[in-house]
Each structure stands twice: as C-alpha cells, then as structure tokens.
Design a protein around this motif. Structure first.
Motif, short mmCIF file in Angstrom:
data_model
loop_
_atom_site.label_atom_id
_atom_site.label_comp_id
_atom_site.label_asym_id
_atom_site.label_seq_id
_atom_site.Cartn_x
_atom_site.Cartn_y
_atom_site.Cartn_z
N ARG A 35 0.80 -1.23 0.00
CA ARG A 35 0.00 0.00 0.00
C ARG A 35 0.83 1.28 0.00
O ARG A 35 0.28 2.35 -0.24
CB ARG A 35 -0.94 0.00 1.22
N SER A 38 2.02 6.19 2.46
CA SER A 38 0.84 7.05 2.60
C SER A 38 -0.44 6.24 2.69
O SER A 38 -1.37 6.61 3.42
CB SER A 38 0.76 8.02 1.42
N THR A 41 -2.15 2.04 7.01
CA THR A 41 -2.54 2.55 8.33
C THR A 41 -2.13 1.53 9.39
O THR A 41 -1.94 0.35 9.12
CB THR A 41 -4.06 2.76 8.42
N THR A 42 -2.01 2.01 10.62
CA THR A 42 -1.69 1.09 11.72
C THR A 42 -2.82 0.10 11.95
O THR A 42 -2.58 -1.02 12.41
CB THR A 42 -1.40 1.86 13.01
N ASP A 43 -4.03 0.49 11.63
CA ASP A 43 -5.16 -0.44 11.77
C ASP A 43 -5.02 -1.60 10.78
O ASP A 43 -5.29 -2.76 11.13
CB ASP A 43 -6.49 0.30 11.54
N GLN A 44 -4.61 -1.31 9.56
CA GLN A 44 -4.40 -2.37 8.57
C GLN A 44 -3.26 -3.30 9.00
O GLN A 44 -3.34 -4.52 8.82
CB GLN A 44 -4.10 -1.76 7.21
N GLN A 53 -5.25 -2.65 17.17
CA GLN A 53 -4.54 -1.45 16.73
C GLN A 53 -3.90 -0.69 17.89
O GLN A 53 -2.77 -0.21 17.77
CB GLN A 53 -5.50 -0.55 15.93
N THR A 62 4.05 6.03 16.52
CA THR A 62 3.43 6.55 15.31
C THR A 62 3.63 5.61 14.12
O THR A 62 4.47 4.71 14.16
CB THR A 62 4.03 7.92 14.96
N LYS A 63 2.87 5.86 13.07
CA LYS A 63 3.04 5.11 11.83
C LYS A 63 4.43 5.34 11.26
O LYS A 63 5.05 4.42 10.71
CB LYS A 63 1.97 5.52 10.80
#
Length: 219
Positions: A35, A38, A41-44, A53, A62-63
């Motif tokens: 992906r 950008s 996401t941390t959720d993904q 998460q 942080t990411k």
C-alpha cells in the motif's frame, strides 16, 4: 491437581514481546509494501498481524516510527544475507568476482519469500521526499552500495549494474508482473530473463504455479 486442570483451560495466547514485535514488523512489511507509506494505516497492520490497533501504537508509537522500523528490518535482513554470501569461499580473480555477483543476485531474489522485504524497501526509496523517511532510505541505499563496493570488492560500475538489476526486479514485483506471467507473452519473457533460475521462487511467492524455464534461458 488444580495446576493440571489450569493447563487445559483455554485462554489468550501469550507471546514473548520480542516475538510479537517481529510478528507486527513482518505484517507491517507486507502492508507497507503493498500500500505504500501514505496508503497504509496502523489499523491495517494490526489486522494483518491479528492483534489490536492500540497494541501496535503502544509498541511503536506513530506510523512513521513503525515504517522506520520496517526499513531497518528489511535492510538488516538484506545486509545479513549479503555478508553471509561474501564470507563464502570462492576462487580469486575475475572468476571469483563473477561467482560472487551471481550468488549475491540469487540471495537477493531469495528474499522475495518474505514478500514484504523488497517491496517495503522499494516503498521507502520512492518516499525519498519525506524528510525523515527519505533520510533513512538514502542512508540504507548507500550502506548497500558500500557493502558491495568495499566488502564484495565490486568497482563502482559493477556496483551500479548490480543495484540497477536489483531495482529492476523490485519494479517487476511492484507492478505485479507475476500476476500476468502466463497471460502476457512479453511479461513472461521479461520475467524469465530477469529472474532466471529463481523464477519459480518469484512465482511461488506471488501464488503462481512454478513453471519450467524456456529453452535457452540463461542460468
């Protein structure tokens, strides 16, 4: 007796922190590789790792920090692999240099089995505009250059050619050329000449059936 019963009672799986950390980084490598920085996401990442998460955020913050750790993991794996190959015995002179170049190339392709490593590095390189990520990506790329030049003994032009071929392989993976290997004759031809004897490794990592190399394909 109570201890014996307690052992049989199912409960949440307890994994050592170091192992959990590696699990998250491996998942993050795949997510960032597919992906980009950008788009991920941390959720993904949490979903890919099979955890919550908030746990990812507690461990990495942080990411950006997570992505930097992914870059370091990928570079560390690559450097370890290259140095192991460089340490192997080989003849002296031009013959030894050619053997080393071939071995390093094969070791590089073998990293595809951990699907996220090469693609996450590719994503780091194309995020060079970011002041933090770009600095790490540049430092990492130059560290690979120096290992090939100073430890493998390649001259600058040989190092350039090796890196250029490696970036070609990354590009073919990034554009998912293995997905159309059987459907597009030109895609198949390009992949055969690019990956050579490691073509089956690449196709296997992409979930495609192994194939026999065409007659005359260089080894």
């Amino acid at each position: 007796m109570s201890e014996h019963i307690a052992e049989k009672v199912p409960g949440p799986e307890r994994i050592p922190a170091a192992e959990r950390r590696e699990q998250i980084l491996a998942a993050a490598s795949r997510v960032f590789g597919e992906r980009g920085y950008s788009g991920a996401t941390t959720d993904q990442v949490a979903q890919a790792a099979g955890i919550s998460q908030p746990y990812v955020v507690r461990m990495f913050g942080t990411k950006e920090n997570l992505f930097l750790e992914v870059i370091e993991r990928a570079l560390g794996t690559l450097v370890t692999s290259f140095r192991a190959v460089i340490a192997e015995p080989r003849p002296h002179g031009a013959e030894g240099a050619e053997i080393l170049s071939q071995r390093l190339g094969l070791a590089y392709v073998d990293l595809i089995e951990d699907r996220g490593i090469l693609l996450s590095l590719m994503q780091a390189f194309i995020t060079g505009h970011d002041p933090v990520v770009g600095a790490h990506a540049r430092a990492g790329f130059l560290s690979i250059y120096r290992i090939l030049r100073d430890e493998a003994g390649f001259d600058p032009e040989q190092t350039r050619d090796f890196l250029a071929h490696g970036m070609l392989l990354n590009t073919l993976l990034a554009i998912r050329l293995p997905d159309i290997f059987e459907e597009d004759e030109d895609a198949g031809e390009l992949m055969r000449v690019a990956f050579r004897t490691k073509l089956d490794v690449v196709l296997g990592a992409a979930g495609r059936a192994p194939v026999r190399a065409a007659p005359g394909t260089p080894a």
